[in-house]
Enzyme design. Structure first.
Site, PDB file in Angstrom:
ATOM      1  N   LYS A 152     -17.159 -21.707 -24.495  1.00  0.00           N
ATOM      2  CA  LYS A 152     -16.004 -21.565 -23.591  1.00  0.00           C
ATOM      3  C   LYS A 152     -15.595 -22.942 -23.038  1.00  0.00           C
ATOM      4  O   LYS A 152     -16.458 -23.776 -22.729  1.00  0.00           O
ATOM      5  CB  LYS A 152     -16.394 -20.617 -22.447  1.00  0.00           C
ATOM      6  CG  LYS A 152     -15.244 -20.219 -21.534  1.00  0.00           C
ATOM      7  CD  LYS A 152     -15.708 -19.193 -20.477  1.00  0.00           C
ATOM      8  CE  LYS A 152     -14.587 -18.782 -19.548  1.00  0.00           C
ATOM      9  NZ  LYS A 152     -15.008 -17.802 -18.511  1.00  0.00           N
ATOM     10  N   SER A 176     -16.010 -11.776 -16.177  1.00  0.00           N
ATOM     11  CA  SER A 176     -15.385 -12.527 -17.270  1.00  0.00           C
ATOM     12  C   SER A 176     -16.141 -12.560 -18.581  1.00  0.00           C
ATOM     13  O   SER A 176     -15.605 -13.024 -19.584  1.00  0.00           O
ATOM     14  CB  SER A 176     -15.132 -13.963 -16.842  1.00  0.00           C
ATOM     15  OG  SER A 176     -13.935 -14.015 -16.111  1.00  0.00           O
ATOM     16  N   SER A 203     -11.994 -13.673 -18.039  1.00  0.00           N
ATOM     17  CA  SER A 203     -11.395 -14.921 -18.453  1.00  0.00           C
ATOM     18  C   SER A 203     -11.922 -15.493 -19.765  1.00  0.00           C
ATOM     19  O   SER A 203     -11.275 -16.353 -20.350  1.00  0.00           O
ATOM     20  CB  SER A 203     -11.594 -15.962 -17.347  1.00  0.00           C
ATOM     21  OG  SER A 203     -12.964 -16.262 -17.192  1.00  0.00           O
TER      22      SER A 203
HETATM   23  N1  GLN Z   1     -11.084 -11.578 -13.449  1.00  0.00           N
HETATM   24  C1  GLN Z   1     -11.821 -12.051 -12.333  1.00  0.00           C
HETATM   25  C2  GLN Z   1     -11.042 -13.136 -11.634  1.00  0.00           C
HETATM   26  O1  GLN Z   1      -9.939 -13.310 -11.982  1.00  0.00           O
HETATM   27  C3  GLN Z   1     -13.169 -12.550 -12.777  1.00  0.00           C
HETATM   28  C4  GLN Z   1     -13.107 -13.868 -13.398  1.00  0.00           C
HETATM   29  C5  GLN Z   1     -14.429 -14.399 -13.824  1.00  0.00           C
HETATM   30  O2  GLN Z   1     -15.421 -13.664 -13.904  1.00  0.00           O
HETATM   31  N2  GLN Z   1     -14.464 -15.698 -14.057  1.00  0.00           N
HETATM   32  O3  GLN Z   1     -11.508 -13.783 -10.768  1.00  0.00           O
END
Ligand code: GLN
Length: 488
Positions: free
Chosen positions: A80, A179, A155
Site C-alpha cells: 500500500k 481499511s 482505503s
Molecule cells: N473508512 C474509514 C475512514 O475513512 C477507515 C479508514 C481506514 O481504516 N484507514 O476513516
C-alpha cells in the site's frame, strides 16, 4: 495446471524451495498478469519489474547455494502507498507527497524481504487512508475486479483488488477503522487487522496513531497466518509495538472449533444490515455451528456511538499527524506565496484533497479550546465504554461474528456526495479499532449481483490464533469457492 499468479504464497514458497519453479519464473508470471489486466483494474500506482526480478534472482541464488531464503520464498507481494519503501515513491496517494522518496524501509518491509518475499510495486489507496472506496485517491481510480463499475472498497482498495485479480499473492494494507477488512469483503479476499501493537508501524505514515495497524490481504487463511508469522513482533523502532511472544500461527489452523463459543452481537443484526448480507452471514454461522461452535447472543450497547466516537478521535489525531505536511519538509510546495503563512495556506489548499481537508478541519475543531471537553474528551470516555462492552462480551464467548460491511461493493459516485453515507460503510469494522482488537474478514459467498459478501470475526487482544482457527474452519467447511472475478 493453474498459472503461478493464481497460486497462494504457501504453494509458491514450497514450490520455489523444492526447486519445482524458480522465483524469477513466478515473478514473471505476476508481472505478465499485471501487464495484462491492470489496465482495467488500476490497482498499482507503481510497478517495479527490474527490482522484482532482481529480488527473485537473489532468492534463486540462495537456493542454488543450498540456503533457505525463508517462509515466503519467491512470494510476490504488493505494498500500500502508505508504507515507506526506499524503492520507488511513498505518496499516500496524495498530491502533497507526489515524488516523495522515503530514505528508509518500514520495519515490515525489511522483515518480509528477510523471509524471501519479492516486492512487485505500490498499490492505490484513498488519500492518507481516509475513505471507504479508494475514490479519494489523487492518483487514479481503482476498480473492483468483480465488476469494473463498482468500487473496490477502501482505503486499501488497490491492495484488495490486486490480490483478487491475481496481481500479487499477498498484499499489505493498513486499517484504522476497517481499511483492510472492508475492501477484503468487497473484493472477495481474506483481510486481517491484527491487534493494536502486534505489528510494527515504523515506516507506516500515520493517520490516527491510536487506531492504525498494518495487516495482510491474502487468498486464503493459511497465507494470512504465514504473513502474520513474519509481520508480528516487537520492534525497538516502534514504542507501541507489543513485547509478547509470537506463536506460529499456522499451528492454529487445526480445523477444530468444538466447544468454541461464538458471540453474535444483537446490535450488528438490525435492519441496518442488507437482506442479502444477513442471509450470507447467517449461513456462515450455521456452518460453524455444524462444526461444533456454540452460538451465544452478546450485547455491545455502546456500539451505537462507535461511528461518532471514531470520527472525533481519528480526525483529532489526523489533524495533529498531518500538520507535518506543510510544504517545508516534504513533497509539494506552492510556488507562489509572498510569506510563510500564505505558503502554508496555498500548499495545503492545493495539495490536500477535499476529504483530507474536511478531516483536518473537523479534528482541529474537536481539539480546540472550548470544544475539547465536549467532543474529544467525551469521545475518549465513550471509547472506554466500547472497550468495556467487548471485555464483558468476551467473558461469554471466545470469538465474535458480525458482517464486515452492510452491503456489497457499490457503484462509483453513489456515496461521494454524502460523507456520512460513506462513513456508514465502516459501521461493523470501526469498533474493532476503538477496542484495539484483532479482526478478520473472509469471503462467505457471492450475492445475486455477482459481488462478494464477507463475514467478520473478532477475538480478544493478541488472540489472533483463535481468530485464524475460526476463519480457517469456516473456509474448509463452507463448501464455498468464489471462483475468479470476470476480468481479463
Ligand atoms: N473508512 C474509514 C475512514 O475513512 C477507515 C479508514 C481506514 O481504516 N484507514 O476513516
Amino acid at each position: 495446471m493453474a498459472a503461478w499468479h493464481e497460486k497462494t504464497a504457501h504453494e509458491i514458497s514450497s514450490a520455489v524451495r523444492g526447486k519445482q519453479v524458480s522465483a524469477v519464473e513466478v515473478a514473471t508470471s505476476f508481472l505478465d498478469r499485471i501487464a495484462a489486466v491492470d489496465g482495467n483494474v488500476d490497482a498499482y500506482t507503481q510497478v517495479w519489474p527490474e527490482y522484482a526480478l532482481a529480488q527473485a534472482q537473489a532468492v534463486d541464488a540462495k537456493i542454488a547455494r543450498g540456503e533457505d531464503p525463508g517462509i515466503l520464498s519467491g512470494a510476490p507481494i504488493g505494498i500500500k502507498e502508505v508504507i515507506c519503501t526506499e524503492q520507488g515513491y511513498t505518496t499516500c496517494s496524495s498530491k502533497i507527497l507526489e515524488g516523495y522518496q522515503s530514505p528508509y524501509d518500514a520495519t515490515i518491509i525489511k522483515k518480509l524481504a528477510a523471509a524471501g518475499a519479492v516486492f512487485l510495486g505500490k498499490l492505490n489507496m484513498d488519500e492518507f487512508a481516509m475513505g471507504s472506496s479508494t475514490e479519494n485517491s489523487a492518483i487514479k481510480t481503482t476498480k473492483n475486479p468483480w465488476n469494473l463499475k463498482c468500487v473496490p472498497g477502501g482505503s486499501s482498495g488497490g491492495s484488495a483488488a490486486a490480490v483478487s485479480a491475481d496481481m500479487c499473492t499477498i498484499s499489505l494494507g493498513s486499517d484504522t477503522g476497517g481499511s483492510i477488512r472492508q475492501p477484503a469483503c468487497l473484493c472477495g479476499c481474506v483481510g486481517v487487522k491484527p491487534t493494536y501493537g502486534r505489528v510494527s508501524r515504523f515506516g507506516l505514515v500515520a493517520f490516527a496513531s491510536s487506531l492504525d495497524q498494518i495487516g495482510p490481504f491474502s487468498k486464503d487463511v493459511e497465507d494470512a497466518a504465514l504473513a502474520l508469522n513474519v509481520l508480528c513482533g516487537k520492534d525497538p523502532m516502534d514504542a507501541t509495538s507489543a513485547d509478547l511472544p509470537v506463536p506460529d500461527f499456522t499451528q492454529a489452523l487445526t480445523g477444530d472449533i468444538k466447544g468454541l463459543r461464538l458471540g453474535m452481537p444483537k446490535q450488528c443484526f438490525t435492519e441496518a444490515l442488507g437482506a442479502e448480507m444477513r442471509e450470507k452471514v447467517m449461513a456462515a454461522i450455521e456452518v460453524l455451528k455444524k462444526q461444533g461452535a456454540e452460538v451465544v447472543e452478546v450485547s455491545l450497547p455502546a456500539l451505537d456511538y462507535a461511528l461518532a466516537v471514531y470520527y472525533i478521535i481519528c480526525t483529532a489525531e489526523a489533524s495533529a499527524n498531518l500538520a507535518r505536511f506543510d510544504g517545508v519538509r516534504y513533497g509539494f510546495r506552492h510556488p507562489e506565496a509572498k510569506d510563510v503563512r500564505e505558503m502554508y495556506v496555498k500548499t495545503k489548499s492545493a495539495a490536500f484533497g477535499p476529504e483530507v481537508q474536511r478531516r483536518i478541519m473537523l479534528g482541529t475543531y474537536v481539539l480546540s479550546s472550548g470544544y475539547y471537553d465536549a467532543y474529544y474528551l467525551k469521545a475518549q470516555k465513550v471509547r472506554r465504554l466500547i472497550k468495556e462492552d467487548f471485555d464483558r462480551a468476551f467473558t461469554q464467548c471466545d470469538a465474535i461474528v458480525t458482517p464486515t460491511s452492510p452491503t456489497p461493493a457499490f457503484e462509483f459516485g453513489s456515496k461521494t456526495a454524502d460523507p456520512l453515507e460513506m462513513y456508514l460503510s465502516d459501521i461493523y469494522t470501526i469498533a474493532t479499532n476503538l477496542a484495539t482488537l484483532p479482526g478478520l474478514s473472509l469471503p462467505c459467498g457471492l450475492c445475486a449481483s455477482g459481488l462478494p459478501a464477507g463475514v467478520q470475526f473478532m477475538t480478544k487482544p493478541f488472540d489472533e490464533s483463535t481468530l485464524l482457527r475460526v476463519a480457517h474452519c469456516y473456509e474448509k467447511n463452507s463448501g464455498i469457492t468464489l471462483g475468479k472475478p470476470p476480468i481479463a
